[in-house]
Design a protein around this motif. Structure first.
Motif, PDB file in Angstrom:
ATOM      1  N   PRO A  84      -1.600  -7.056 -17.347  1.00  9.79           N
ATOM      2  CA  PRO A  84      -1.204  -8.187 -16.491  1.00  9.79           C
ATOM      3  C   PRO A  84      -2.319  -8.836 -15.685  1.00  9.79           C
ATOM      4  CG  PRO A  84      -0.647  -6.132 -15.422  1.00  9.79           C
ATOM      5  CD  PRO A  84      -1.293  -5.757 -16.720  1.00  9.79           C
ATOM      6  N   LEU A  85      -3.538  -8.852 -16.204  1.00  4.51           N
ATOM      7  CA  LEU A  85      -4.671  -9.442 -15.491  1.00  4.51           C
ATOM      8  C   LEU A  85      -4.461 -10.931 -15.226  1.00  4.51           C
ATOM      9  CD1 LEU A  85      -7.975  -8.110 -17.123  1.00  4.51           C
ATOM     10  CD2 LEU A  85      -7.188  -7.766 -14.779  1.00  4.51           C
ATOM     11  N   GLY A  86      -4.228 -11.284 -13.981  1.00  5.62           N
ATOM     12  CA  GLY A  86      -4.029 -12.686 -13.640  1.00  5.62           C
ATOM     13  C   GLY A  86      -5.260 -13.508 -13.934  1.00  5.62           C
ATOM     14  N   SER A  87      -5.054 -14.754 -14.322  1.00  6.24           N
ATOM     15  CA  SER A  87      -6.081 -15.714 -14.675  1.00  6.24           C
ATOM     16  C   SER A  87      -6.665 -15.451 -16.065  1.00  6.24           C
ATOM     17  CB  SER A  87      -7.220 -15.777 -13.637  1.00  6.24           C
ATOM     18  OG  SER A  87      -7.764 -17.069 -13.614  1.00  6.24           O
ATOM     19  N   CYS A  88      -6.640 -14.207 -16.504  1.00  3.33           N
ATOM     20  CA  CYS A  88      -7.293 -13.870 -17.784  1.00  3.33           C
ATOM     21  C   CYS A  88      -6.409 -14.135 -18.998  1.00  3.33           C
ATOM     22  CB  CYS A  88      -7.731 -12.412 -17.787  1.00  3.33           C
ATOM     23  SG  CYS A  88      -8.925 -12.074 -16.501  1.00  3.33           S
ATOM     24  N   THR A  89      -5.102 -14.266 -18.775  1.00  7.19           N
ATOM     25  CA  THR A  89      -4.162 -14.546 -19.862  1.00  7.19           C
ATOM     26  C   THR A  89      -4.334 -13.591 -21.048  1.00  7.19           C
ATOM     27  OG1 THR A  89      -4.270 -16.860 -19.192  1.00  7.19           O
ATOM     28  CG2 THR A  89      -3.107 -16.398 -21.219  1.00  7.19           C
ATOM     29  N   THR A 425      -5.212  -8.309 -11.795  1.00 12.28           N
ATOM     30  CA  THR A 425      -6.453  -8.799 -11.180  1.00 12.28           C
ATOM     31  C   THR A 425      -6.385  -8.512  -9.685  1.00 12.28           C
ATOM     32  OG1 THR A 425      -6.815 -10.485 -12.831  1.00 12.28           O
ATOM     33  CG2 THR A 425      -7.762 -10.914 -10.668  1.00 12.28           C
ATOM     34  N   VAL A 426      -7.458  -7.959  -9.134  1.00 10.53           N
ATOM     35  CA  VAL A 426      -7.417  -7.590  -7.721  1.00 10.53           C
ATOM     36  C   VAL A 426      -8.458  -8.360  -6.908  1.00 10.53           C
ATOM     37  CG1 VAL A 426      -6.482  -5.290  -8.130  1.00 10.53           C
ATOM     38  CG2 VAL A 426      -8.955  -5.600  -8.145  1.00 10.53           C
ATOM     39  N   TYR A 427      -8.121  -8.573  -5.660  1.00 12.94           N
ATOM     40  CA  TYR A 427      -9.002  -9.243  -4.686  1.00 12.94           C
ATOM     41  C   TYR A 427      -9.452 -10.624  -5.145  1.00 12.94           C
ATOM     42  CZ  TYR A 427      -8.921  -4.633  -2.571  1.00 12.94           C
ATOM     43  OH  TYR A 427      -8.500  -3.469  -2.010  1.00 12.94           O
ATOM     44  N   PRO A 429      -7.390 -14.578  -6.080  1.00  4.69           N
ATOM     45  CA  PRO A 429      -8.384 -15.430  -5.428  1.00  4.69           C
ATOM     46  C   PRO A 429      -8.724 -14.950  -4.016  1.00  4.69           C
ATOM     47  CG  PRO A 429      -6.262 -16.519  -5.435  1.00  4.69           C
ATOM     48  CD  PRO A 429      -6.107 -15.279  -6.256  1.00  4.69           C
ATOM     49  N   LEU A 430      -9.929 -15.313  -3.608  1.00  3.72           N
ATOM     50  CA  LEU A 430     -10.475 -14.786  -2.357  1.00  3.72           C
ATOM     51  C   LEU A 430      -9.678 -15.223  -1.136  1.00  3.72           C
ATOM     52  CD1 LEU A 430     -14.231 -15.471  -3.194  1.00  3.72           C
ATOM     53  CD2 LEU A 430     -12.964 -13.346  -3.507  1.00  3.72           C
ATOM     54  N   ILE A 431      -8.954 -16.339  -1.258  1.00  2.00           N
ATOM     55  CA  ILE A 431      -8.271 -16.840  -0.061  1.00  2.00           C
ATOM     56  C   ILE A 431      -7.007 -16.046   0.273  1.00  2.00           C
ATOM     57  CG2 ILE A 431      -9.223 -19.164  -0.183  1.00  2.00           C
ATOM     58  CD1 ILE A 431      -6.615 -20.112  -1.409  1.00  2.00           C
ATOM     59  N   VAL A 432      -6.606 -15.117  -0.602  1.00  2.00           N
ATOM     60  CA  VAL A 432      -5.493 -14.220  -0.251  1.00  2.00           C
ATOM     61  C   VAL A 432      -6.082 -12.818  -0.055  1.00  2.00           C
ATOM     62  CG1 VAL A 432      -3.334 -13.159  -1.033  1.00  2.00           C
ATOM     63  CG2 VAL A 432      -3.814 -15.557  -1.585  1.00  2.00           C
ATOM     64  N   PRO A 433      -6.139 -12.326   1.190  1.00  2.00           N
ATOM     65  CA  PRO A 433      -6.733 -11.004   1.416  1.00  2.00           C
ATOM     66  C   PRO A 433      -5.940  -9.917   0.676  1.00  2.00           C
ATOM     67  CG  PRO A 433      -6.389 -12.183   3.491  1.00  2.00           C
ATOM     68  CD  PRO A 433      -5.684 -12.968   2.434  1.00  2.00           C
ATOM     69  N   GLY A 434      -6.657  -9.031   0.007  1.00  2.07           N
ATOM     70  CA  GLY A 434      -5.994  -7.938  -0.724  1.00  2.07           C
ATOM     71  C   GLY A 434      -5.121  -8.432  -1.862  1.00  2.07           C
ATOM     72  N   ALA A 435      -5.545  -9.527  -2.512  1.00  2.00           N
ATOM     73  CA  ALA A 435      -4.713 -10.146  -3.548  1.00  2.00           C
ATOM     74  C   ALA A 435      -4.486  -9.237  -4.750  1.00  2.00           C
ATOM     75  CB  ALA A 435      -5.350 -11.453  -4.007  1.00  2.00           C
ATOM     76  N   MET A 436      -3.251  -9.292  -5.261  1.00  2.00           N
ATOM     77  CA  MET A 436      -2.916  -8.666  -6.553  1.00  2.00           C
ATOM     78  C   MET A 436      -2.307  -9.785  -7.384  1.00  2.00           C
ATOM     79  SD  MET A 436      -1.231  -5.043  -5.470  1.00  2.00           S
ATOM     80  CE  MET A 436      -0.388  -5.553  -3.974  1.00  2.00           C
ATOM     81  N   MET A 437      -3.008 -10.159  -8.419  1.00  2.00           N
ATOM     82  CA  MET A 437      -2.633 -11.341  -9.180  1.00  2.00           C
ATOM     83  C   MET A 437      -2.092 -10.900 -10.540  1.00  2.00           C
ATOM     84  SD  MET A 437      -5.347 -14.101 -10.264  1.00  2.00           S
ATOM     85  CE  MET A 437      -5.056 -15.825 -10.185  1.00  2.00           C
ATOM     86  N   ILE A 438      -0.831 -11.211 -10.766  1.00  2.00           N
ATOM     87  CA  ILE A 438      -0.139 -10.675 -11.941  1.00  2.00           C
ATOM     88  C   ILE A 438       0.244 -11.792 -12.900  1.00  2.00           C
ATOM     89  CG2 ILE A 438       1.908  -9.406 -12.706  1.00  2.00           C
ATOM     90  CD1 ILE A 438       1.920  -8.165  -9.819  1.00  2.00           C
ATOM     91  N   GLU A 439      -0.199 -11.653 -14.133  1.00  2.00           N
ATOM     92  CA  GLU A 439       0.126 -12.649 -15.151  1.00  2.00           C
ATOM     93  C   GLU A 439       0.687 -11.934 -16.376  1.00  2.00           C
ATOM     94  OE1 GLU A 439      -3.178 -15.016 -16.605  1.00  2.00           O
ATOM     95  OE2 GLU A 439      -1.840 -16.265 -17.798  1.00  2.00           O
ATOM     96  N   PRO A 440       1.990 -11.967 -16.549  1.00  2.00           N
ATOM     97  CA  PRO A 440       2.573 -11.208 -17.674  1.00  2.00           C
ATOM     98  C   PRO A 440       2.387 -11.894 -19.027  1.00  2.00           C
ATOM     99  CG  PRO A 440       4.314 -12.288 -16.403  1.00  2.00           C
ATOM    100  CD  PRO A 440       3.024 -12.591 -15.693  1.00  2.00           C
TER     101      PRO A 440
END
Ligand SMILES: *Cc1c(COP(=O)(O)O)cnc(C)c1O
Length: 505
Positions: A84-89, A425-427, A429-440
């Protein structure tokens, strides 16, 4: 409870060099029944290796096969589970694409083959250009760039060249604070100063702020749409108008086009240049860093500046058409990649596009968005939403609620490995502290999504009840938590024989 499940023999598989035993061989042949010939007598000595082969591992065939088969099972792959790596598709790559890209006529084509006998391959590239042109709503496409980042650079070179021919290349490229690092890097490589613009409250461009910033020095705005927050830039038409009124261009980072394909066309919204990541949106395996392809699409005004060679469809003089490679492109920014780019990735992309068809492509987009929203809906009870608003193809949470227990994003990501998933994807985008970015992506069915949601909820519970378990994850892998900073700063990339290593620190 913590239990090491990997007690198999390959737990401590060493390097192939450690497996080496003096005199062990891969093959033994039967004794010669003809007279032995001296190699040096039949081959010019310049073709014989005189380097010392000492140091190569001495291993049997089964040693080699088992070693590499074992370490291949240590890998995580989209064929094993959700990635589920966000942005990486990291979508599933249909095996059909793989099969077709290996057809002999594609796989063994030589880039120097004359046009007359490469008509099929030239046509494939032309048809792909046309398909991408249709998908993006832009007039012309270059397939040459090798990846998204190189597409960005090429696109900005095209913009720069156009501005130069108008008499002023200008100085500044605007990049929102949510952008990927490659955006400012590409602008800087093309000789522009990067000016960061702050995202508005809804994660989009702050229009009033933009109006104040844009002037005759601004060459372009680089905009990721949907943004790396997974949000559609609702003011995109206004953004384009502001840039165009000041004589600038809008570059769209198309890495998230898998949220738009078949639904909206950037060209129709006013975008001037876009790159596509064929390895993301149009399915080429890209876990190990390539090869990929980052074609760019541009307006008719910018077409003349695209890299050369271009593929032209011309008359054959007998009432038919043929494809010709054109090297004489006087306004072109030049070549950015040898030959025609990563051809086999182009084959996969066209195969994907043609096998899905227009309706299938649109359905893939809708499913990717539906899947992300399904996860967004089911995880908001346990995780803090990173950004309020309706996400498209990816969703961002933060570790705000887990921090109370001393558990951070990195711990949650590592614990996810124990549950059989690749981390998100972790941390970023930088503008969300402690981001967890999920792309299914669209690849996942309901059952797989539910497994992921269960895992994430279970980790949220563990963070509260047994935080140490999460903070020391992963537990089920061959190697525990790595020192990632040291691995990045002091990588050990070369194997040294124990004797040599002992003498050095
Ligand atoms: C992946 C990505 C890029 C860079 O693309 P590569 O193909 O990895 O060079 C640029 N922008 C965004 C938003 C991305 O996700």
């Amino acid at each position: 409870m913590i239990r090491k499940v990997t007690t198999h023999i390959n737990q401590n598989e060493g390097t192939i060099f450690e497996r080496s035993r003096p005199g062990r061989e891969g093959y033994k042949l039967a004794a010669l029944d003809v007279e032995a010939a001296d190699l040096a007598a039949i081959i010019d000595s310049k073709y014989l290796r005189d380097d010392d082969l000492a140091g190569l591992p001495e291993v049997s065939e089964v040693d080699v096969v088992r070693h590499f088969t074992r370490i291949s099972t240590w890998n995580y792959a989209v064929d094993l589970g959700m990635y589920p790596l966000g942005s990486c598709t990291m979508k599933y790559n249909p095996k059909l694409n793989e099969k077709v890209s290996r057809f002999d006529g594609f796989a063994s084509a030589h880039p120097y083959t004359p046009d007359e006998i490469s008509q099929g391959n030239l046509k494939l590239m032309k048809v792909l250009e046309e398909a991408l042109s249709e998908i993006t709503g832009l007039a012309a496409v270059s397939l040459q760039p090798a990846a998204g980042a190189q597409g960005e650079m090429t696109g900005l070179m095209v913009i720069r060249k156009c501005l130069e021919t108008r008499g002023n290349a200008r100085k500044i490229v605007l990049v929102p604070d949510s952008a990927t690092g490659t955006n400012p890097a590409s602008a800087a490589i093309c000789g522009y100063q990067v000016k960061t613009i702050k995202s508005g409250a809804n994660g989009g461009v702050d229009i009033e702020n933009l109006r104040q910033i844009v002037n005759e020095d601004v060459a372009a705005l680089m905009l990721t749409n949907p943004s790396t927050l997974g949000m559609f830039e609702e003011n995109i038409e206004e953004v384009c108008r502001i840039l165009h009124d000041a004589g600038g261009f809008v570059y769209m980072d198309g890495a998230n086009m898998n949220a738009l394909v078949g639904v909206t066309r950037p060209g129709d919204l006013g975008v001037d240049v876009i790159h596509l990541n064929l390895h993301k949106t149009f399915s080429t395996p890209h876990g190990g860093g390539g090869p990929g392809a980052g074609p760019i699409a541009v307006t008719s005004e910018l077409e003349q500046f695209l890299p050369f060679p271009r593929i032209l469809e011309v008359s054959d003089g007998k009432g038919g058409k043929l494809f010709r490679v054109e090297y004489n492109c006087p306004q072109s920014v030049g070549r950015v990649r040898a030959f025609f780019g990563n051809f086999s990735v182009l084959v996969r992309a066209l195969c994907y596009i043609v096998s899905l068809g227009p309706d299938g492509l649109r359905e893939a987009t809708e499913t990717a968005v539906l899947n992300a929203n399904y996860i967004a809906h089911h995880l908001q009870s346990d995780y803090e939403v990173g950004f309020h608003g309706k996400p498209l193809h990816e969703v961002i949470f933060s570790d705000k609620r887990q921090q109370k227990f001393g558990v951070h994003t990195i711990d949650i990501a590592k614990r996810l490995i124990d549950y059989g998933f690749h981390p998100m994807t972790v941390y970023f985008p930088l503008i969300v502290p402690g981001a967890m970015m999920i792309e299914p992506t669209e690849s996942e069915g309901r059952e797989e999504l539910d497994l992921f949601i269960d895992a994430m909820r279970s980790i949220a519970r563990e963070a509260e009840e047994t935080p140490d378990l999460v903070k020391s994850a992963p537990h089920n892998t061959r190697i525990g938590r790595l020192d990632e900073a040291a691995a990045a700063r002091k990588p050990i990339l070369r194997w040294k024989p124990a004797s040599a290593a002992a003498g050095q620190s």
